[in-house]
Design an enzyme around this catalytic site. Structure first.
Site, short mmCIF file in Angstrom:
data_model
loop_
_atom_site.label_atom_id
_atom_site.label_comp_id
_atom_site.label_asym_id
_atom_site.label_seq_id
_atom_site.Cartn_x
_atom_site.Cartn_y
_atom_site.Cartn_z
N SER A 126 33.64 31.96 19.01
CA SER A 126 33.86 31.45 20.84
C SER A 126 34.38 29.46 20.66
O SER A 126 35.10 28.93 19.47
CB SER A 126 32.82 31.14 21.41
N GLU A 154 48.40 28.72 35.72
CA GLU A 154 49.35 28.06 36.19
C GLU A 154 50.39 28.38 34.98
O GLU A 154 50.57 28.40 33.69
CB GLU A 154 48.88 26.76 35.95
N HIS A 192 38.52 33.43 23.43
CA HIS A 192 38.25 33.91 24.54
C HIS A 192 39.62 34.36 25.44
O HIS A 192 39.90 34.20 26.69
CB HIS A 192 37.34 33.64 25.88
#
Length: 322
Positions: free
Chosen positions: A178, A196, A220
């Site tokens: 992460s 977007e 992720h």
């Protein structure tokens, strides 16, 4: 071009988070205006001829309970039962608890010696005792949390210099999950949006730790729909290779220049080498980007990508354990 605002310009504040809170608006402005030239990083700062030690970039949420495929592989490659694992949990808001979590996991896997390297402030990263403990580690693992916090604590410290040296010279392998994966590049994604079209406002960039200077990592990845923000970041830094890593998935950067995929998700490669046009410099920050001839690969467990030739290979053979 990546630019650094030296920490020395604001001094050592009580909290590294305060430093980044002060610098973040400046870094955002600089990264969204590539023509600015403020204190460019010397090319020699992160220059190296390749790393001899394995680097394992994990997309977060790796299996910690059942098969533990990725964490077990990390321990095996670090030396198995004889490995000395150093855990750096400093990205976490609760570093003590995070350190104990990975300590117990690695001990349960079978590693006899696990050392929790608690770096609570930059002074800790300068202590001779901390450097001596790091030097014994055959495997170094950076936990998840906040990549800005981790970068603020380690950047331009003796601990980071030694860590890079150990990995580049093959004395240690490195794992990061992460936030611990996000910081691996010379440039890192500090934050950003999703859902977007790619645009300049979609991502905030900051200085990473420079362990893999030519790579820009996001984590992720498909789990949080981050393709658009990685493309936006690569548009700002077309000299980098974008690597998006899913949860419970690892991009293994081998010493021979191979990126090998391990885990249950996929690794997305965003390669801008053949881009023939982008409107990045000519549109407002919220306007959609145009990018022509951007190359994309999606790799799953066992697939490989040659970082030198930029060729993909299906289900390549695993190397022998170190």
């Amino acid at each position: 071009m990546l630019y650094r605002i030296p920490v020395s310009t604001v001094g050592y504040w009580h909290s590294p988070w305060q430093i980044h809170q002060f610098l973040l608006p400046i870094e955002r402005f600089i990264h969204r205006n590539p023509m600015l030239q403020l204190d460019p990083i010397s090319k020699t700062t992160h220059q190296h001829s390749g790393h001899k030690g394995l680097v394992m970039a994990i997309g977060g949420a790796e299996d910690k309970v059942r098969g533990r495929q990725i964490l077990t592989t990390f321990c095996q490659r670090a030396g198995g039962l004889d490995a000395v694992i150093g855990v750096i949990p400093s990205a976490s808001r609760e570093p003590d608890a995070m350190g104990r979590l990975y300590h117990d996991i690695f001990r349960d896997i079978g590693v006899r010696e696990v050392d929790i390297l608690l770096v609570g402030d930059r002074a800790d990263a300068e202590q001779e005792e901390m450097l001596a403990r790091l030097s014994r580690c055959t495997g170094i693992f950076m936990s998840g949390g906040d990549q800005l916090r981790l970068s603020a604590l380690l950047d331009e410290t003796p601990l980071l210099y030694q860590l890079r040296h150990q990995v580049w010279e093959g004395k240690s392998i490195l794992g990061g999950t992460s936030a611990g994966a996000a910081v691996l590049g010379e440039c890192m994604i500090a934050s950003g949006g999703s859902n977007e079209a790619p645009n300049r406002s979609l991502v905030d960039l900051a200085t990473g730790l420079g362990i893999l200077p030519d790579v820009l990592v996001d984590q992720h990845f498909h789990n949080r729909n981050r393709l658009a923000r990685l493309i936006s970041a690569i548009s700002a830094h077309p000299d980098k290779l974008g690597v998006g890593i899913d949860e419970d998935t690892c991009a293994m950067f081998e010493a021979d220049g191979t990126l090998r995929v391990l885990g249950r998700g996929s690794v997305t490669i965003v390669d801008p080498r053949d881009v023939s046009y982008t409107n990045y410099a000519h549109v407002d920050v919220n306007e959609p980007l145009s990018i022509y001839n951007l190359r994309l690969h999606i790799l799953s467990d066992g697939d490989c990508y040659n970082l030198r030739t930029h060729q993909v290979q299906h289900k390549c053979i695993l190397p022998p354990l170190n």
